[in-house]
Design an enzyme around this catalytic site. Structure first.
Site, mmCIF file in Angstrom:
data_model
loop_
_atom_site.group_PDB
_atom_site.id
_atom_site.type_symbol
_atom_site.label_atom_id
_atom_site.label_comp_id
_atom_site.label_asym_id
_atom_site.label_seq_id
_atom_site.Cartn_x
_atom_site.Cartn_y
_atom_site.Cartn_z
ATOM 1 N N HIS A 30 0.872 -1.175 -0.118
ATOM 2 C CA HIS A 30 -0.097 0.059 -0.093
ATOM 3 C C HIS A 30 0.686 1.263 0.142
ATOM 4 C CE1 HIS A 30 -2.867 -3.077 1.836
ATOM 5 N NE2 HIS A 30 -3.975 -2.179 1.260
ATOM 6 N N CYS A 79 -6.034 1.571 13.492
ATOM 7 C CA CYS A 79 -6.967 2.461 14.195
ATOM 8 C C CYS A 79 -7.692 3.411 13.137
ATOM 9 C CB CYS A 79 -6.276 3.367 15.263
ATOM 10 S SG CYS A 79 -5.110 4.780 14.587
#
Length: 293
Positions: A180, A284
């Site tokens: 990514h 998160c």
């Protein structure tokens, strides 16, 4: 826009399951680069160590960053459910639920939608069935979005980001190496991009510099995974906190972070979550909830 960058009130995290299911490591492993599979000989995940590391991580979010931490229960289907950043792109009062490349992860979106709506965000969904979008390919700089075109995110996924966040420029960046975009970069401070030293990282940084009208500072680190860090402002303070990978994991990458002015450095180990493609930002969802929301 950039002046408010890094201000958050809440963090959403996912609890680890108490035990590993049969074959889960083989199905869900990914390594630091977030590749499609662990390959032969990948190190097994130490679940007890993972619980300790993620407990410290959640403690940093609460105590060092001063955030309210909302913990979602473990999700069926594997440890990759820890990587909540892949499921939503949050900016201001809007959250875009993504369309993860892995179809097995799409069932996790309903629980994320529920908590974001409970926190009074406007939730938008990717409706294009030809789109793939992982949130770990989306870098928001405080001024604009860069969306990595990778094995996980395609141009139609990037178009969903542009359609949702129309007040910002959205540019696409080719990502090499099978990972990514944020597997090797992140914002180390307002207007400063932390970037790894691999060929894929250097090419992505060059592309971002060419695509942007703004001159960002560059914080180069020797290790790609260390390029993923978390910057947050504390209240009305001018400086902030920079959470970075621990020197035990990446000793050569500590010194560059010590050069960032006006931040308090907080190390965090994440070696176990990294085995399923985890990074500091991907474990998160950070959001800034308005007091009147």
């Amino acid at each position: 826009m950039a002046g408010g960058f890094g201000r958050y009130t809440h963090a959403v995290v996912r609890a680890l399951p108490p035990a590993l299911g049969g074959g889960e490591e083989e199905e869900e492993g990914g390594g630091e680069e977030g590749g499609p599979g662990p390959g032969p000989g990948s190190p097994p995940l130490d679940l007890a160590k993972a619980h300790r590391q993620l407990g410290v991580y959640a403690g940093i979010l609460r105590q060092k960053l001063g955030l309210q931490v909302v913990e979602l229960p473990p999700a069926p289907g594997g440890l990759r459910a820890l990587l909540l950043e892949d499921l939503a792109v949050v900016q201001g009062d809007t959250a875009l639920l993504t369309r993860p490349w892995r179809p097995t992860r799409r069932h996790e979106l309903s629980s994320v939608r529920a908590v974001l709506e409970e926190l009074k965000l406007r939730v938008v969904t990717v409706t294009d069935e030809g789109a793939t979008l992982d949130g770990s390919d989306v870098l928001f700089t405080g001024r604009e979005f860069f969306v990595g075109i990778s094995p996980w995110t395609n141009h139609r996924g990037a178009e969903a980001v542009a359609d949702t966040f129309r007040d910002f420029t959205v540019s696409t960046v080719p990502v090499g190496g099978g990972g990514h975009l944020k597997s090797f970069c992140s914002m180390a401070a307002p207007d400063t991009i932390a970037i790894g030293s691999s060929e894929a990282a250097r090419r992505a940084m060059k592309a971002m510099e060419q695509l942007s009208d703004h001159a960002y500072g560059r914080l180069s680190v020797p290790d790609d995974p260390a390029g993923n860090c978390l910057f947050a402002r504390l209240g009305g303070a001018a400086g902030g906190v920079l959470v970075h990978r621990s020197p035990e994991e990446f000793p050569s990458s500590l010194q560059p972070f010590q050069k960032v002015p006006g931040v308090t450095l907080v190390p965090a180990a994440l070696s176990e979550a990294a085995k399923v493609g985890g990074a500091l930002s991907s474990c998160c969802l950070l959001l800034n909830r308005r007091p009147d929301a």
